[in-house]
Design an enzyme around this catalytic site. Sequence first.
Site, PDB file in Angstrom:
ATOM      1  N   ARG A  56       0.780  -1.426  -0.182  1.00  0.00           N
ATOM      2  CA  ARG A  56       0.154  -0.039   0.039  1.00  0.00           C
ATOM      3  C   ARG A  56       0.906   1.115   0.024  1.00  0.00           C
ATOM      4  NH1 ARG A  56      -2.166   2.096   4.462  1.00  0.00           N
ATOM      5  NH2 ARG A  56      -2.464   0.335   5.649  1.00  0.00           N
ATOM      6  N   TYR A 110     -16.808  13.656 -17.704  1.00  0.00           N
ATOM      7  CA  TYR A 110     -17.036  12.497 -17.512  1.00  0.00           C
ATOM      8  C   TYR A 110     -18.236  12.388 -16.369  1.00  0.00           C
ATOM      9  CZ  TYR A 110     -16.909   7.604 -16.058  1.00  0.00           C
ATOM     10  OH  TYR A 110     -17.462   6.403 -15.706  1.00  0.00           O
ATOM     11  N   ASP A 183      -7.927  16.148 -16.876  1.00  0.00           N
ATOM     12  CA  ASP A 183      -7.977  14.549 -17.251  1.00  0.00           C
ATOM     13  C   ASP A 183      -7.529  14.547 -18.829  1.00  0.00           C
ATOM     14  OD1 ASP A 183      -9.033  12.336 -18.060  1.00  0.00           O
ATOM     15  OD2 ASP A 183     -10.806  12.296 -16.702  1.00  0.00           O
ATOM     16  N   LYS A 208      -8.296   3.151 -19.896  1.00  0.00           N
ATOM     17  CA  LYS A 208      -8.706   3.425 -21.168  1.00  0.00           C
ATOM     18  C   LYS A 208      -7.387   3.033 -22.312  1.00  0.00           C
ATOM     19  CE  LYS A 208     -12.508   4.627 -19.698  1.00  0.00           C
ATOM     20  NZ  LYS A 208     -13.170   3.715 -18.938  1.00  0.00           N
TER      21      LYS A 208
HETATM   22  N1  PLP Z   1     -11.999  10.343 -17.072  1.00  0.00           N
HETATM   23  C1  PLP Z   1     -12.619  10.038 -18.171  1.00  0.00           C
HETATM   24  C2  PLP Z   1     -12.439  11.056 -19.041  1.00  0.00           C
HETATM   25  C3  PLP Z   1     -13.412   8.925 -18.192  1.00  0.00           C
HETATM   26  O1  PLP Z   1     -13.923   8.722 -19.470  1.00  0.00           O
HETATM   27  C4  PLP Z   1     -13.476   7.800 -17.372  1.00  0.00           C
HETATM   28  C5  PLP Z   1     -14.142   6.731 -17.400  1.00  0.00           C
HETATM   29  O2  PLP Z   1     -14.638   6.663 -18.596  1.00  0.00           O
HETATM   30  C6  PLP Z   1     -12.981   8.138 -16.148  1.00  0.00           C
HETATM   31  C7  PLP Z   1     -12.422   9.263 -15.896  1.00  0.00           C
HETATM   32  C8  PLP Z   1     -12.953   7.102 -14.783  1.00  0.00           C
HETATM   33  O3  PLP Z   1     -12.138   5.987 -15.269  1.00  0.00           O
HETATM   34  P1  PLP Z   1     -12.334   4.673 -14.368  1.00  0.00           P
HETATM   35  O4  PLP Z   1     -13.420   4.153 -14.992  1.00  0.00           O
HETATM   36  O5  PLP Z   1     -11.092   3.899 -14.747  1.00  0.00           O
HETATM   37  O6  PLP Z   1     -12.722   4.906 -13.188  1.00  0.00           O
END
Ligand code: PLP
Length: 395
Positions: A56, A110, A183, A208
Amino acid sequence: MKSLRTMAVHAGERAPRPDFRPVSTPIYASVAFAYEAMEDLDAVFANARPGYVYTRYGNPTVHAFEQAVAALEGTEEAVAYTTGMAAVHGALLGAGVRQGARLVAAADLYGASYTLLDKILRSLGVEATFVRIDHLDEVAEAVQRAKPVALFCETISNPLLRLADFAALAEIAHAEGALLIVDSTFASPYLVRPIAWGADMVVHSATKYLGGHGDVMGGVVACSAAYAATLRDQQKITGANLGPFEAWLLLRGLKTLPLRVREQCANALAIAEHLAAHPKVAHVNYPGLASHPQHTLAERLFEGRGYGGVLSFELAKGDQATVFRFMEALRLIQPATTLGDIYSLVLYPAHSSHRSVPPEVRAQIGIGEGLVRLSAGIEETADLVADLDQALAAI
Ligand code: PLP
């Protein structure tokens, strides 16, 4: 000679330190790490020397993935998390989000990120203001008024494909002492490195493009050593850190990131151009099209490498039932709740990625009932276009 029972527990575990180096990073599937001298263990605990004591707090396989991401993003360090959402949360916490703090964020984030700010953080006393990130006057006015700890946006927004003008946003944020947190999941470091344009932290859902094969979840924040130290201190306590098996898969995925994303961008552009001319499609959102309001910004940020592997489009007959029939009619492209994979995927934002966003907010942002998001994979372009054509013919 020890008893069989004792040997069963210890045999084979204390091999001498090897004088070879594995070419590929191994999976360190160990919760704890032991040292000959207790002083060494103590020094690692105190951060006085590098090393690992408890997974951790840090793990060699996870660290290898973090170093790879830092190298690709051009940052001093990176900190890996269990999921993209844990990374978003970790970055915001590290930026100083606490009771009474304020945030300014893009309205078309998102869905889960929007809900994190609008519901969970708000319930803890954090005030979030949402702005149209492509309206710089609106962003500047909100940042000057709110004096937030951070301005948070996506490089290419999910699902409307709006772009963040990092240089201008960094100037607005920094003038008020706020951090710019980006992001960059949709862009990946193949297209752009936001840190070079003034961002302070770069977040990825590693689930992704970084992983890229639809078989592992993870998240990561790339940033300076100083911010990374804060994130790690908090992560040691909050505990949303990546596991070694996942880190190994992500590390493996990263090796082909440029090859995959290059093909995904080429497929997405060809599909966007094809759909834009299709009579059953009302509108296509894709930064690679000259019709995209920020096409010039896309050229400046991505410098010809591509425009991303994701596009979204409105069906001309834009009701939910027609969209569902269209998605069911696809034979190759799969309707699934993710993106960035080698497989081509479609998703209906109103009922999946943005389900947690109230319908009136969705409508205001521009996420309509007829909107479909498509993530291009690495298949042959003509096969994907043919699949879309036959599904459009079926509605
Ligand atoms: N940020 C974006 C732009 C996303 O499209 C996503 C998920 O689709 C996330 C964050 C969250 O990622 P996770 O599903 O790995 O938690």
